[in-house]
Enzyme design. Structure first.
Site, PDB file in Angstrom:
ATOM      1  N   LYS A   1       0.885  -1.719   0.124  1.00 22.56           N
ATOM      2  CA  LYS A   1      -0.175  -0.313   0.425  1.00 22.56           C
ATOM      3  C   LYS A   1       0.882   1.380   0.032  1.00 22.56           C
ATOM      4  O   LYS A   1       1.845   1.139   0.136  1.00 22.56           O
ATOM      5  CB  LYS A   1      -0.534   0.211   1.199  1.00 22.56           C
ATOM      6  CG  LYS A   1      -2.136   1.633   1.299  1.00 22.56           C
ATOM      7  CD  LYS A   1      -2.780   1.389   0.318  1.00 22.56           C
ATOM      8  CE  LYS A   1      -3.297   2.881   0.425  1.00 22.56           C
ATOM      9  NZ  LYS A   1      -4.582   2.770  -0.659  1.00 22.56           N
TER      10      LYS A   1
ATOM     11  N   GLY B   1     -11.362  -0.728 -12.486  1.00 22.89           N
ATOM     12  CA  GLY B   1     -12.303  -1.545 -13.739  1.00 22.89           C
ATOM     13  C   GLY B   1     -12.636  -1.256 -14.591  1.00 22.89           C
ATOM     14  O   GLY B   1     -11.764  -0.411 -15.271  1.00 22.89           O
TER      15      GLY B   1
ATOM     16  N   CYS C   1      -2.478   9.965  -5.866  1.00 24.94           N
ATOM     17  CA  CYS C   1      -3.602   9.590  -5.313  1.00 24.94           C
ATOM     18  C   CYS C   1      -4.546  11.481  -5.438  1.00 24.94           C
ATOM     19  O   CYS C   1      -4.564  11.942  -4.714  1.00 24.94           O
ATOM     20  CB  CYS C   1      -3.290   9.441  -3.821  1.00 24.94           C
ATOM     21  SG  CYS C   1      -4.630   8.545  -2.661  1.00 24.94           S
TER      22      CYS C   1
HETATM   23  C1  SIN Z   1      -6.589   5.778  -1.764  1.00 28.59           C
HETATM   24  O1  SIN Z   1      -6.220   5.212  -0.824  1.00 28.59           O
HETATM   25  O2  SIN Z   1      -7.716   6.325  -1.570  1.00 28.59           O
HETATM   26  C2  SIN Z   1      -5.898   5.181  -2.816  1.00 28.59           C
HETATM   27  C3  SIN Z   1      -4.388   5.151  -3.471  1.00 28.59           C
HETATM   28  C4  SIN Z   1      -4.112   5.902  -4.530  1.00 28.59           C
HETATM   29  O3  SIN Z   1      -5.065   5.879  -5.963  1.00 28.59           O
HETATM   30  O4  SIN Z   1      -3.454   5.984  -5.409  1.00 28.59           O
END
Ligand code: SIN
Length: 308
Positions: A44, A218, A127
């Protein structure tokens, strides 16, 4: 069939891996990825502090895609620095995804994570889900400043995860920036940010954060992902390896990414919806597709998309 691939000199046993964000926040999830058939373990995106992320509901799947506004829930970079040596024991590449809430967050994370010894580091410039924080990847100057700063600190191959671009002028602008920053690979694309899904039955939005706005993933985003893979492949004449991300639900989707120029593909929505068994299905499907078309490996057909 040879589904292995090489990115920036690092060999991957399979070209399929998780997209950062999908089942990769906790130690348990990362270890499960290690034990699965995934070709790599992608963490993550990590921030300086531990984050709970945005309030739920923050993920919603619907026919054709998904919308999320997770808000970077993660354990904080120090926890991932401790975990990386354990994850490396699974014998496949570990990609550490680093993020930040501002530019100045990235260097300390990058330095410490680089010391922890991942195989590659992926800088997330895209993000869309932090309220009040625009995606850095849409600011070419800030992106260049940050990538040049990080390039001096990162000793392993450095990738960058970009948001989707929708105009050739922006592909060129960012391609030129990337060409000046010593980037070793690209990950294209992050979710298509700030979409809005409406439930007409309840007359409501479907996720809570940001008034219902969130990143789309998706099948519905596959054409946007393919266009970005193709545009950057052409910009660099295939010299910078690309991980294609967006809309891969089956082996043929992955084949299309490879035809456009991807060396590997990442999966988000389908992994969340189907679980870790999806890696086996996708490998079988891609192998069958390549076999039927007479290709012997992923490398054989990379970038071979024909134009009319
Ligand atoms: C998120 O945690 O909101 C998604 C992460 C991302 O899109 O980089």
């Amino acid at each position: 069939m040879d589904l292995s691939t090489t990115i920036a000199g690092i060999k991957f046993p399979s070209c399929f891996m998780n997209a950062s964000g999908a089942l990769c926040v906790t130690r348990e999830e990362l270890v499960a990825l290690g034990r699965s058939q995934a070709g790599a373990i992608v963490t993550k995106s990590m921030t300086v502090e531990t984050r709970q992320g945005n309030p739920a509901p923050r993920y919603y799947g619907f026919p054709g895609g998904s919308i999320n506004s997770m808000g970077l829930p993660n354990l904080g970079y120090l926890a991932y620095a401790e975990l990386i040596p354990e994850l490396k024991k699974f014998g496949k590449p570990v990609i550490a995804s680093v993020a930040g809430l501002c530019e100045d967050d990235f260097p300390a994370i990058a330095r410490t994570i680089d010391d922890a010894g991942p195989d590659l580091i992926e800088v997330n410039l895209s993000c869309p889900n932090i309220p009040g924080k625009p995606q850095i990847g849409y600011d070419a100057e800030a992106s260049e400043r940050l990538m040049k700063r990080l390039r001096k600190l990162i000793t392993v191959p450095m990738g960058v995860k970009l948001p989707p671009y929708f105009d050739p002028a922006h592909h060129k602008l960012m391609g030129d920036v990337i060409g000046r920053c010593g980037v070793d690979y690209l990950n294209l694309i992050n979710s298509v940010g700030n979409g809005l899904v409406v439930d007409s039955r309840t007359e409501t939005v479907v996720i809570k954060p940001k008034g219902g706005f969130g990143g789309l993933g998706g099948t519905i985003i596959k054409p946007v992902a393919l266009a970005n893979v193709r545009a950057f492949w052409k910009h660099f004449d295939g010299r910078i390896p690309i991980i294609g991300t967006g809309g891969v639900m089956n082996g043929v989707d992955a084949f299309e990414h490879v035809l456009c120029g991807a060396s590997a593909v990442q999966i988000g929505t389908v992994l969340v919806e189907e679980g870790l068994g999806v890696f086996n299905r996708l490998e079988v499907e891609l192998a069958a597709c390549l076999d039927k078309k007479g290709y012997k490996s992923v490398a054989d057909c990379r970038g071979r998309l024909k134009e009319l």
